[in-house]
Design a protein around this motif. Sequence first.
Motif, PDB file in Angstrom:
ATOM      1  N   ASP A   1      27.054  26.420   4.147  1.00 59.11           N
ATOM      2  CA  ASP A   1      26.166  25.261   5.078  1.00 59.11           C
ATOM      3  C   ASP A   1      26.557  25.547   6.410  1.00 59.11           C
ATOM      4  N   LYS A   2      27.614  25.816   6.778  1.00 54.86           N
ATOM      5  CA  LYS A   2      28.030  26.138   8.494  1.00 54.86           C
ATOM      6  C   LYS A   2      26.872  27.394   8.906  1.00 54.86           C
ATOM      7  N   TYR A   3      26.811  28.279   7.958  1.00 51.74           N
ATOM      8  CA  TYR A   3      26.089  29.541   8.274  1.00 51.74           C
ATOM      9  C   TYR A   3      24.696  29.619   7.807  1.00 51.74           C
ATOM     10  N   ASN A   4      24.245  28.599   6.876  1.00 53.66           N
ATOM     11  CA  ASN A   4      22.914  28.810   6.478  1.00 53.66           C
ATOM     12  C   ASN A   4      22.925  29.929   5.620  1.00 53.66           C
TER      13      ASN A   4
ATOM     14  N   TYR B   1      26.867  36.279  13.202  1.00 53.53           N
ATOM     15  CA  TYR B   1      26.947  35.244  14.306  1.00 53.53           C
ATOM     16  C   TYR B   1      27.841  35.598  15.427  1.00 53.53           C
TER      17      TYR B   1
ATOM     18  N   ASP C   1      37.783  31.376  12.668  1.00 48.53           N
ATOM     19  CA  ASP C   1      36.602  30.884  12.018  1.00 48.53           C
ATOM     20  C   ASP C   1      36.394  31.785  10.986  1.00 48.53           C
TER      21      ASP C   1
ATOM     22  N   TYR D   1      39.063  31.004   7.887  1.00 53.20           N
ATOM     23  CA  TYR D   1      38.653  29.921   7.110  1.00 53.20           C
ATOM     24  C   TYR D   1      37.469  30.195   6.310  1.00 53.20           C
ATOM     25  N   LEU D   2      36.455  31.164   7.001  1.00 49.45           N
ATOM     26  CA  LEU D   2      35.392  31.408   6.168  1.00 49.45           C
ATOM     27  C   LEU D   2      35.719  31.974   4.800  1.00 49.45           C
TER      28      LEU D   2
ATOM     29  N   ASN E   1      37.230  29.658   2.441  1.00 43.70           N
ATOM     30  CA  ASN E   1      36.258  28.876   1.716  1.00 43.70           C
ATOM     31  C   ASN E   1      35.430  29.597   0.723  1.00 43.70           C
TER      32      ASN E   1
END
Length: 126
Positions: A9-12, A100, A108, A111-112, A115
């Motif tokens: 979601d955070k990066y679509n 990005y 970031d 964590y990515l 996840n």
Amino acid sequence: MIRISIYIDKYNWKLTIFVGVGVEHITKIVRCLHHLYCDSTYSNDAIKSIYSGDNSAITISNLIINKSVVIINKTTSDKEFVNSIVHECRHVQSHIATKYNLDEKGEDVAYLLGNIVSDVYCRLSM
């Protein structure tokens, strides 16, 4: 073969992972890559990876449409399986970081990756 779909979601970003792939799955894989708008070079790379046999994997991403496809062949051990999952998820993480402009040494991206791998693990454990 197992197909896993993950949405970050955070990066679509949409991620499709095929696990336990063999030559009998090539048609499905090529169809999925077609939806990624890959040219034949990437499809051919994926097909070569599948034909190369056990413990082979490949990640193909389209940074314009925020999608990745991971193809993991059948593996010969649990250790190879985990290695392939983490290795290919790291490529996805890198592709997102490139899109990005994320610092590859930053929190970031750490964590990515965590996840993505935990999402894959949870879906495989169901």
